[in-house]
Scaffold this motif. Structure first.
Motif, PDB file in Angstrom:
ATOM      1  N   THR A 468       0.831  -1.205   0.000  1.00  7.12           N
ATOM      2  CA  THR A 468       0.000   0.000   0.000  1.00  7.12           C
ATOM      3  C   THR A 468       0.865   1.255   0.000  1.00  7.12           C
ATOM      4  OG1 THR A 468      -1.769  -1.163   1.184  1.00  7.12           O
ATOM      5  CG2 THR A 468      -1.814   1.247   1.243  1.00  7.12           C
ATOM      6  N   GLU A 469       1.942   1.220   0.779  1.00  5.81           N
ATOM      7  CA  GLU A 469       2.856   2.367   0.856  1.00  5.81           C
ATOM      8  C   GLU A 469       3.582   2.580  -0.476  1.00  5.81           C
ATOM      9  OE1 GLU A 469       5.297   1.293   4.145  1.00  5.81           O
ATOM     10  OE2 GLU A 469       3.839   1.952   5.652  1.00  5.81           O
ATOM     11  N   GLN A 470       3.967   1.468  -1.132  1.00  3.83           N
ATOM     12  CA  GLN A 470       4.649   1.592  -2.420  1.00  3.83           C
ATOM     13  C   GLN A 470       3.737   2.192  -3.491  1.00  3.83           C
ATOM     14  OE1 GLN A 470       6.160  -2.572  -2.735  1.00  3.83           O
ATOM     15  NE2 GLN A 470       8.124  -1.599  -3.203  1.00  3.83           N
ATOM     16  N   ILE A 471       2.492   1.748  -3.517  1.00  3.33           N
ATOM     17  CA  ILE A 471       1.532   2.289  -4.491  1.00  3.33           C
ATOM     18  C   ILE A 471       1.340   3.794  -4.271  1.00  3.33           C
ATOM     19  CG2 ILE A 471      -0.910   2.264  -5.173  1.00  3.33           C
ATOM     20  CD1 ILE A 471      -0.841  -0.792  -4.694  1.00  3.33           C
ATOM     21  N   GLU A 472       1.203   4.180  -3.013  1.00  5.79           N
ATOM     22  CA  GLU A 472       1.061   5.598  -2.696  1.00  5.79           C
ATOM     23  C   GLU A 472       2.302   6.385  -3.132  1.00  5.79           C
ATOM     24  OE1 GLU A 472       0.411   8.434   1.250  1.00  5.79           O
ATOM     25  OE2 GLU A 472      -0.016   6.291   1.364  1.00  5.79           O
ATOM     26  N   GLY A 473       3.476   5.771  -2.939  1.00  4.61           N
ATOM     27  CA  GLY A 473       4.720   6.424  -3.333  1.00  4.61           C
ATOM     28  C   GLY A 473       4.820   6.635  -4.840  1.00  4.61           C
ATOM     29  N   ASN A 476       2.477   9.521  -5.779  1.00  3.59           N
ATOM     30  CA  ASN A 476       3.041  10.804  -5.345  1.00  3.59           C
ATOM     31  C   ASN A 476       4.174  11.246  -6.254  1.00  3.59           C
ATOM     32  OD1 ASN A 476       1.274  10.973  -3.199  1.00  3.59           O
ATOM     33  ND2 ASN A 476       2.701  10.122  -1.702  1.00  3.59           N
ATOM     34  N   ASP A 477       5.022  10.293  -6.666  1.00  5.49           N
ATOM     35  CA  ASP A 477       6.168  10.637  -7.500  1.00  5.49           C
ATOM     36  C   ASP A 477       5.718  11.186  -8.853  1.00  5.49           C
ATOM     37  OD1 ASP A 477       9.262  10.267  -7.852  1.00  5.49           O
ATOM     38  OD2 ASP A 477       8.372   9.496  -9.694  1.00  5.49           O
ATOM     39  N   PHE A 478       4.733  10.552  -9.478  1.00  8.20           N
ATOM     40  CA  PHE A 478       4.275  11.025 -10.789  1.00  8.20           C
ATOM     41  C   PHE A 478       3.510  12.352 -10.677  1.00  8.20           C
ATOM     42  CE2 PHE A 478       5.524   6.907 -12.261  1.00  8.20           C
ATOM     43  CZ  PHE A 478       5.716   7.041 -13.628  1.00  8.20           C
ATOM     44  N   ARG A 479       2.930  12.618  -9.495  1.00  2.74           N
ATOM     45  CA  ARG A 479       2.277  13.909  -9.303  1.00  2.74           C
ATOM     46  C   ARG A 479       3.301  15.022  -9.070  1.00  2.74           C
ATOM     47  NH1 ARG A 479      -2.280  10.981  -6.581  1.00  2.74           N
ATOM     48  NH2 ARG A 479      -4.133  11.569  -7.779  1.00  2.74           N
ATOM     49  N   GLU A 480       4.296  14.713  -8.258  1.00  7.65           N
ATOM     50  CA  GLU A 480       5.288  15.732  -7.899  1.00  7.65           C
ATOM     51  C   GLU A 480       6.283  15.977  -9.026  1.00  7.65           C
ATOM     52  OE1 GLU A 480       6.910  14.086  -4.353  1.00  7.65           O
ATOM     53  OE2 GLU A 480       5.038  14.344  -3.207  1.00  7.65           O
ATOM     54  N   ARG A 481       6.546  14.981  -9.837  1.00  9.72           N
ATOM     55  CA  ARG A 481       7.466  15.115 -10.976  1.00  9.72           C
ATOM     56  C   ARG A 481       6.756  14.651 -12.245  1.00  9.72           C
ATOM     57  NH1 ARG A 481      11.908  12.309 -11.522  1.00  9.72           N
ATOM     58  NH2 ARG A 481      11.142  10.457 -10.414  1.00  9.72           N
ATOM     59  N   PRO A 482       5.759  15.405 -12.704  1.00 12.37           N
ATOM     60  CA  PRO A 482       4.955  14.954 -13.850  1.00 12.37           C
ATOM     61  C   PRO A 482       5.793  14.783 -15.115  1.00 12.37           C
ATOM     62  CG  PRO A 482       4.498  17.252 -13.345  1.00 12.37           C
ATOM     63  CD  PRO A 482       5.326  16.735 -12.227  1.00 12.37           C
ATOM     64  N   LEU A 483       5.394  13.814 -15.919  1.00 10.42           N
ATOM     65  CA  LEU A 483       6.065  13.578 -17.198  1.00 10.42           C
ATOM     66  C   LEU A 483       5.947  14.802 -18.103  1.00 10.42           C
ATOM     67  CD1 LEU A 483       4.563  10.027 -17.861  1.00 10.42           C
ATOM     68  CD2 LEU A 483       6.938  10.485 -17.242  1.00 10.42           C
ATOM     69  N   GLU A 484       7.008  15.124 -18.786  1.00 14.40           N
ATOM     70  CA  GLU A 484       6.968  16.179 -19.794  1.00 14.40           C
ATOM     71  C   GLU A 484       7.156  15.617 -21.193  1.00 14.40           C
ATOM     72  OE1 GLU A 484       9.765  19.197 -18.811  1.00 14.40           O
ATOM     73  OE2 GLU A 484       8.834  19.659 -16.881  1.00 14.40           O
ATOM     74  N   LYS A 485       7.791  14.434 -21.240  1.00 13.87           N
ATOM     75  CA  LYS A 485       7.981  13.736 -22.503  1.00 13.87           C
ATOM     76  C   LYS A 485       7.964  12.244 -22.210  1.00 13.87           C
ATOM     77  CE  LYS A 485      10.274  14.937 -26.748  1.00 13.87           C
ATOM     78  NZ  LYS A 485      11.238  15.833 -27.380  1.00 13.87           N
ATOM     79  N   VAL A 486       7.356  11.473 -23.086  1.00 12.54           N
ATOM     80  CA  VAL A 486       7.325  10.016 -22.952  1.00 12.54           C
ATOM     81  C   VAL A 486       7.961   9.452 -24.214  1.00 12.54           C
ATOM     82  CG1 VAL A 486       5.890   7.983 -22.578  1.00 12.54           C
ATOM     83  CG2 VAL A 486       5.191  10.176 -21.613  1.00 12.54           C
ATOM     84  N   ASN A 519      -8.396   9.053  -7.354  1.00  8.87           N
ATOM     85  CA  ASN A 519      -6.934   8.969  -7.298  1.00  8.87           C
ATOM     86  C   ASN A 519      -6.390   8.451  -8.628  1.00  8.87           C
ATOM     87  OD1 ASN A 519      -4.290   8.956  -6.396  1.00  8.87           O
ATOM     88  ND2 ASN A 519      -4.500   7.040  -5.250  1.00  8.87           N
ATOM     89  N   VAL A 520      -6.407   9.307  -9.628  1.00 11.05           N
ATOM     90  CA  VAL A 520      -5.990   8.957 -10.990  1.00 11.05           C
ATOM     91  C   VAL A 520      -5.175  10.114 -11.563  1.00 11.05           C
ATOM     92  CG1 VAL A 520      -6.767   8.363 -13.325  1.00 11.05           C
ATOM     93  CG2 VAL A 520      -8.065   7.565 -11.348  1.00 11.05           C
ATOM     94  N   VAL A 521      -4.103   9.784 -12.270  1.00 14.59           N
ATOM     95  CA  VAL A 521      -3.331  10.780 -13.011  1.00 14.59           C
ATOM     96  C   VAL A 521      -3.229  10.318 -14.460  1.00 14.59           C
ATOM     97  CG1 VAL A 521      -1.120  11.975 -13.278  1.00 14.59           C
ATOM     98  CG2 VAL A 521      -1.969  11.437 -10.993  1.00 14.59           C
ATOM     99  N   SER A 536      -6.026   0.325  -7.996  1.00  8.84           N
ATOM    100  CA  SER A 536      -7.312  -0.374  -7.947  1.00  8.84           C
ATOM    101  C   SER A 536      -8.020  -0.053  -6.643  1.00  8.84           C
ATOM    102  CB  SER A 536      -7.087  -1.886  -8.056  1.00  8.84           C
ATOM    103  OG  SER A 536      -8.294  -2.583  -7.814  1.00  8.84           O
ATOM    104  N   GLY A 537      -9.346   0.043  -6.719  1.00  5.71           N
ATOM    105  CA  GLY A 537     -10.124   0.268  -5.503  1.00  5.71           C
ATOM    106  C   GLY A 537     -10.508  -1.001  -4.788  1.00  5.71           C
ATOM    107  N   THR A 538     -10.290  -2.157  -5.417  1.00  7.96           N
ATOM    108  CA  THR A 538     -10.742  -3.423  -4.832  1.00  7.96           C
ATOM    109  C   THR A 538      -9.642  -4.461  -4.671  1.00  7.96           C
ATOM    110  OG1 THR A 538     -11.352  -4.195  -7.047  1.00  7.96           O
ATOM    111  CG2 THR A 538     -13.087  -3.150  -5.730  1.00  7.96           C
ATOM    112  N   GLU A 539      -8.460  -4.204  -5.241  1.00  8.74           N
ATOM    113  CA  GLU A 539      -7.373  -5.169  -5.190  1.00  8.74           C
ATOM    114  C   GLU A 539      -6.069  -4.456  -4.822  1.00  8.74           C
ATOM    115  OE1 GLU A 539      -7.601  -8.050  -8.702  1.00  8.74           O
ATOM    116  OE2 GLU A 539      -8.838  -6.381  -9.375  1.00  8.74           O
ATOM    117  N   PRO A 540      -5.084  -5.180  -4.291  1.00  7.16           N
ATOM    118  CA  PRO A 540      -3.808  -4.549  -3.913  1.00  7.16           C
ATOM    119  C   PRO A 540      -2.894  -4.346  -5.119  1.00  7.16           C
ATOM    120  CG  PRO A 540      -3.712  -6.879  -3.394  1.00  7.16           C
ATOM    121  CD  PRO A 540      -5.113  -6.616  -3.901  1.00  7.16           C
ATOM    122  N   LYS A 541      -3.349  -3.536  -6.060  1.00  6.68           N
ATOM    123  CA  LYS A 541      -2.553  -3.346  -7.266  1.00  6.68           C
ATOM    124  C   LYS A 541      -2.715  -1.934  -7.802  1.00  6.68           C
ATOM    125  CE  LYS A 541      -4.395  -6.646  -9.730  1.00  6.68           C
ATOM    126  NZ  LYS A 541      -4.785  -7.545 -10.855  1.00  6.68           N
TER     127      LYS A 541
END
Length: 576
Positions: A468-473, A476-486, A519-521, A536-541
């Protein structure tokens, strides 16, 4: 209260159900297992709850089901006496403890004087949605964990319209569920007393027949079915779930005569013993169906998940091999077939899809002059919009779908319906066969007309507290450092559905996203490409969605690989 306190409370409960007592004793010396079982209450979210079976506050069991039912009963009471009289309808799938949890729900309702309609045996989720509307109940419940592994079960709640409860209603129900202080001390009425007081009514054939009659109304070309009835060969697998009777009976009523059922997967089996996962999204689930298909030279293979709200389809190619269509491809094909074969499309017609569903659907709808509406992920949002349009008269619903193999053709159900979809996919295959084409041929024609839209999904399962902590991390990372190029594709805009804000990278301007917070980006790229992160709202993924468009198949495939590799390489670094 700490998890240790909850464990002590359970362990000292003298009347603990014997099987749960045995399981609890087996993990008594395993602190990690105890913490996982008791570290929090099993989350009751916007659609209900889902979790692993076993003892503990964080598990699906007799007592956590009673807690969920208690909260729902209080919600129904708050709606007034008429709602109590209208009651609740409950269905269940083929999983471990599903019949028992269904009855426990009725026992809790009975203690509140609320009548429950209960199916005597397993039924598909979409039939439950239909039953709410048909019986006029105040709410509905399906005991199911959909396509999750065998150790899971769940409790899914439906509102009086037959749709999964939308956020506003869900918040009230969640609050009432969470307010239940002691799941071990909930009052119930036993089955005999429920029947004596007429608070429990067993249902079967009446609802089955009414649902079957509605299924016949979805056909657009009955004359094509009649022409192809003995020519189109169908193989069907219910993957040990609930869809056998409604799909077989539905196909027979429409006139299809060459239907072969995968015998080994026809009977309900809570262990889903012939598949690694009972999920038609995963191609291994079609292994047996493909073997059957080769034996009978089938044109189309159809498979439903255990609660029959998701449909997968495999089609034979020119090389004689079967390939499973993606949910986006099947949705695009269905949409094109429906719009091209519906006489006099209404001017206010609308197609609904989710924000992580292919843009191919929008392109197809545009081709026929039909508006597209995006919703958040989850069919409850599509159901909510159908109801809203029905009440306002602003739009007429024509089709709704999501990339995860969920489709709705007619709105007599208000959730994704694999039974409807199985019938429509079969008719669609018959239609194209009558023109000397396969569904692959039809899909290629759409691509040539609209462009090559390709998509993919990567899921990362991270169990337990650390997961759960890893998913939150990651989020947070993609929100704080949003992609500018893929890769070599520039990001045009970033959509953060938690803040309901869209940021345009060219000038930094923002505008509001008119959807509920989630909780979607999502990153919108150049040339109709995009990627999206959603826990996911129903599974640990956590799920990573990718979509691209190319002028030809090769360019689309190259772009898709580039976008996936760029995003997932960053994710890999984060979890390491």
């Amino acid at each position: 209260m700490s998890w240790q306190d909850d464990y002590i409370r359970w362990n000292e409960f003298e009347d603990l159900e014997p099987h749960l007592r045995k399981q609890l004793d087996e993990i008594a010396e395993n602190e990690n297992a105890l913490e996982e079982a008791f570290h929090k209450p099993l989350s009751f979210g916007t659609g209900g709850m889902r979790g692993e079976l076993g003892p503990g506050t964080n598990r699906m069991n007799l007592y956590t089901v009673r807690k969920a039912a208690e909260g729902l009963a209080k919600y129904i009471e708050n709606q007034g006496e008429e709602a109590k009289q209208n009651g609740l309808v409950v269905a269940h799938d083929s999983r471990h403890m599903s019949p028992e949890f269904s009855l426990e729900t009725a026992k809790v309702m009975g203690a509140h004087g609320i009548k429950t309609y209960l199916f005597t045996s397993l039924r598909p989720t979409p039939e439950l949605s239909f039953a709410v509307r048909h019986l006029g109940t105040a709410a509905g419940v399906v005991v199911t964990a959909s396509h999750n592994p065998p150790e899971y079960n769940g409790f899914k709640v439906y509102n009086e319209d037959g749709g999964q409860v939308p956020p506003a209603q869900a918040e009230e129900i969640v609050e009432l569920v969470n307010a239940v202080e002691n799941e071990l001390a909930i009052d119930v009425l036993e089955k005999e007393e429920l029947e004596k007081q007429e608070l429990l009514k067993w249902i079967d054939e009446e609802v089955d027949q009414a649902y079957l009659e509605k299924l016949q109304t979805i056909s657009l070309n009955p004359e094509v079915i009649e022409q192809q009835a003995n020519k189109l060969k169908i193989v069907f697998t219910p993957l040990h779930g609930t869809a056998l009777n409604p799909v077989v009976n539905g196909l027979e009523k429409l006139g299809f005569k060459q239907v072969t059922v995968v015998d080994e997967q026809a009977k309900p089996d809570p262990e889903f013993s012939t598949v690694a996962s009972p999920n038609p999204e995963e191609h291994q689930a079609f292994t047996m169906a493909i073997e059957y298909g080769k034996k009978v030279d089938a044109d189309i293979l159809i498979g439903t998940d255990p609660d029959a709200d998701r449909l997968g389809v495999a089609v034979k190619g020119d090389d004689g091999e079967y390939t499973v269509l993606t949910g986006n491809q099947l949705g695009g094909l269905m949409l094109d077939y429906i719009l091209s074969n519906t006489p006099y499309l209404p001017e206010n017609g609308i197609m609904i899809k989710t924000i992580v569903t292919s843009e191919l659907g929008r392109a197809v709808a545009d081709h026929y002059g039909v508006e597209t509406l995006d919703t958040l992920t989850g069919f409850k949002f599509i159901g909510e919009k159908i109801r809203e349009f029905e009440q306002s008269g602003k739009h007429q619903f024509l089709f709704g779908y999501e990339e995860s193999y969920g489709y709705l053709i007619r709105d007599f159900a208000r959730d994704k319906d694999a039974v409807q979809s199985a019938l429509m996919a079969s008719e669609m295959a018959a239609y194209w066969k009558s023109k000397g084409k396969t569904l692959f041929d039809a899909l290629e024609m759409i691509y040539e007309r609209q462009g090559y839209y390709l998509e993919d999904l990567k899921s990362l399962t991270l169990k337990g507290i650390s997961g759960t902590e890893q998913i939150e991390g990651i989020m947070n990372d993609f929100r704080e450092r949003p992609l500018e190029k893929v890769g070599d594709i520039s990001v045009v805009a970033v959509e953060d559905y938690a803040s309901s804000e869209r940021t345009h990278l060219a000038d930094g301007s923002t505008d509001e996203i008119d959807l509920p917070k989630s909780n979607v980006v999502k990153f919108l790229l150049e040339d109709d490409c995009w990627c999206c992160l959603r826990p996911s709202g129903t599974e640990p993924k956590i799920k990573f969605y990718f979509g691209v468009r190319g002028d030809n198949r090769r360019s689309a495939e190259d772009r898709l690989d580039m976008v996936k590799n760029a995003v997932m390489s960053r994710v890999d670094k984060l979890i390491k």
